[in-house]
Motif scaffolding. Structure first.
Motif, short mmCIF file in Angstrom:
data_model
loop_
_atom_site.label_atom_id
_atom_site.label_comp_id
_atom_site.label_asym_id
_atom_site.label_seq_id
_atom_site.Cartn_x
_atom_site.Cartn_y
_atom_site.Cartn_z
N LEU A 187 12.67 2.89 -4.41
CA LEU A 187 11.63 2.75 -3.39
C LEU A 187 10.39 2.06 -3.93
N CYS A 188 10.01 2.43 -5.13
CA CYS A 188 8.70 1.99 -5.63
C CYS A 188 8.80 0.99 -6.76
N ASP A 189 10.01 0.55 -7.03
CA ASP A 189 10.12 -0.53 -7.98
C ASP A 189 9.65 -0.09 -9.36
N ALA A 190 9.96 1.14 -9.72
CA ALA A 190 9.52 1.66 -11.01
C ALA A 190 10.69 1.72 -11.99
N GLU A 191 10.35 1.72 -13.27
CA GLU A 191 11.38 1.90 -14.29
C GLU A 191 11.39 3.37 -14.70
N VAL A 192 12.55 3.98 -14.61
CA VAL A 192 12.63 5.40 -14.90
C VAL A 192 13.72 5.68 -15.93
N ALA A 193 13.39 6.51 -16.88
CA ALA A 193 14.40 7.00 -17.82
C ALA A 193 14.32 8.51 -17.83
N LEU A 194 15.45 9.14 -17.58
CA LEU A 194 15.48 10.60 -17.53
C LEU A 194 16.61 11.12 -18.41
N ILE A 195 16.24 11.98 -19.33
CA ILE A 195 17.23 12.58 -20.23
C ILE A 195 17.17 14.09 -20.05
N VAL A 196 18.32 14.69 -19.81
CA VAL A 196 18.35 16.14 -19.68
C VAL A 196 19.45 16.72 -20.57
N PHE A 197 19.05 17.64 -21.42
CA PHE A 197 20.05 18.38 -22.19
C PHE A 197 20.12 19.80 -21.64
N SER A 198 21.30 20.23 -21.29
CA SER A 198 21.44 21.61 -20.85
C SER A 198 21.17 22.52 -22.04
N ALA A 199 21.00 23.80 -21.76
CA ALA A 199 20.71 24.75 -22.83
C ALA A 199 21.81 24.71 -23.88
N LYS A 200 23.02 24.38 -23.43
CA LYS A 200 24.12 24.35 -24.37
C LYS A 200 24.29 22.98 -25.03
N GLY A 201 23.37 22.07 -24.73
CA GLY A 201 23.38 20.80 -25.44
C GLY A 201 24.15 19.68 -24.78
N LYS A 202 24.60 19.91 -23.55
CA LYS A 202 25.29 18.83 -22.85
C LYS A 202 24.27 17.83 -22.30
N ILE A 221 0.83 -1.20 0.00
CA ILE A 221 0.00 0.00 0.00
C ILE A 221 0.86 1.25 0.00
N SER A 222 1.74 1.31 1.00
CA SER A 222 2.49 2.56 1.11
C SER A 222 3.46 2.71 -0.06
N ARG A 223 3.86 1.57 -0.65
CA ARG A 223 4.70 1.69 -1.84
C ARG A 223 3.92 2.39 -2.96
N GLN A 224 2.69 1.97 -3.12
CA GLN A 224 1.83 2.57 -4.14
C GLN A 224 1.59 4.06 -3.88
N VAL A 225 1.29 4.35 -2.62
CA VAL A 225 1.03 5.75 -2.26
C VAL A 225 2.26 6.60 -2.50
N THR A 226 3.38 6.10 -2.03
CA THR A 226 4.62 6.83 -2.23
C THR A 226 4.90 7.04 -3.72
N PHE A 227 4.64 6.01 -4.48
CA PHE A 227 4.87 6.14 -5.93
C PHE A 227 4.05 7.28 -6.50
N SER A 228 2.79 7.28 -6.13
CA SER A 228 1.90 8.32 -6.65
C SER A 228 2.39 9.73 -6.29
#
Lengths: 228, 228
Positions: free
Chosen positions: B38-53, A15-22
């Motif tokens: 914590l939540c067992d999620a799959e995350v992909a994050l891409i960040v380009f700085s303003a200068k393209g880094k 439960i708290s995993r889900q809540v935290t995720f949200s």
DNA sequence: GTATCTATATATAATAT
DNA sequence: TATATTATATATAGATA
């Protein structure tokens, strides 16, 4: 960040995993948007919940564009490391996907060429401009490098020639030797191959920087230098 | 979340924009990692700085995997909308040819971004530079156009407001009307969204053009203009 | 699943180094 | 730039509805 500290490990309680995720998901999306707006960055964020539900954020609603850009970057890096088998993994991208990617790339390319700008927002134009500005900077740097290398080679050749002549003819008036000093302007990049004072064009784009005539006709680059 | 509150709009000061970017970037990456663990999620994050880094985070170092999963998802959604003729025009370009074209395009694109310049000759660099110069010129022109359009709209609004006020209150001192004349600088593109004197940065690429402060705080572009 | 309510934990803006 | 400090602003854990 709340009543209690939490260890950085999977939350066991379902439960708290889900809540935290949200909660954290919305926080993360919010922060992604904030850094994008505040700092003029391009951000793409993809989140799959444990059950496979998709959440996403991307600057200017152009996820595909950013992913495409990402792939080009990482592609280049990988090629540095291992350029032996440049196919293999991407060989089997399905045809429609390939087409899609190609189309995105072509659209981007057009923008980099200053075409089809109408659908772009002010923000996107701004980002594009900064990219081109920094690309131009690197290109000028590289050009300078090449020119300097050529110049070194030439200097060497001239000195050799000089030596030969000293040996063949009797040494006479060493002061009038062929050695020449390079004018400092030669060592700075200009917007055109014609060297005109070592200054970049004031506007960077208004025109070509050729408006100012060369201060001295002798500072023109000789044609053989252009062949690299 | 600090000494002062910040509006959700581009930070105009170049220095603090960079600092904020650096801090928030690491914060964002940290949080991406946290929700992932914590939540067992799959995350992909891409960040380009303003200068393209490029900066990135992804669960289990499998960015490609997540992107693929994403594309499958969004692809499915698109098919919902239009699944009538997904082929038609370029159906029959053979796969290898397509790949080849893609690779060429990617290589070109890299050059347009100022990368992988080493194999280029002086002549090629020169040509590239001219292309970018003229692209930049067109981009600036388009930016100006957009800004001018926004400005016209704003002027209209101001005039309407003015009329309303004249009608509601008794006409008094028409000389102090709200009509404003646009400073000529507003009509020229700058390297940054902040209008700061109408001069392009001297080098065209050195940095952001924010070095000179606005001559008049009133010439700042209002936030709603940035939303296009 | 969502929303609200605190008390705390964190993030970070402003500043200086 | 990178880091350190500190006062504040935010995010969010835990509880409850």
């Amino acid at each position: 960040m709340g009543r209690g500290k939490v260890e950085l490990k999977r939350i066991e309680n379902k439960i708290s995993r889900q809540v935290t995720f949200s909660k954290r998901r919305s926080g993360l999306l919010k922060k992604a948007n904030e850094i994008s707006v505040l700092c003029d960055a391009e951000v793409a964020l993809i989140v799959f919940s444990a059950k496979g539900k998709l959440f996403e954020y991307s600057t200017d609603t152009s996820m595909e564009r950013i992913i495409e850009k990402y792939e080009r970057h990482s592609y280049a890096e990988k090629n540095h490391t291992m350029n032996s088998k440049p196919k293999e993994n991407n060989l089997c991208i399905e045809h429609p996907k390939l087409m899609a990617r190609l189309e995105v790339l072509q659209r981007n390319m057009r923008n980099y060429e200053g075409e089809d700008l109408d659908p772009l927002s002010l923000r996107e134009l701004q980002s594009l401009q900064q990219q081109l500005d920094s690309a131009l900077k690197r290109i000028r740097t590289r050009k300078n490098q090449l020119m300097q290398e050529s110049i070194s080679v030439l200097q060497k050749k001239v000195k050799e020639k000089e030596k030969q002549e000293e040996q063949q003819q009797e040494p006479l008036l060493p002061q009038t030797s062929l050695t020449f000093t390079l004018p400092p302007q030669l060592l700075h990049g200009t917007s055109s191959l014609t060297i005109c004072g070592g200054q970049e064009p004031t506007t960077g784009a208004e025109e070509d920087g050729n408006r100012a005539p060369p201060r001295d006709p002798n500072t023109r680059i000789p044609p053989w230098l252009l062949r690299h």
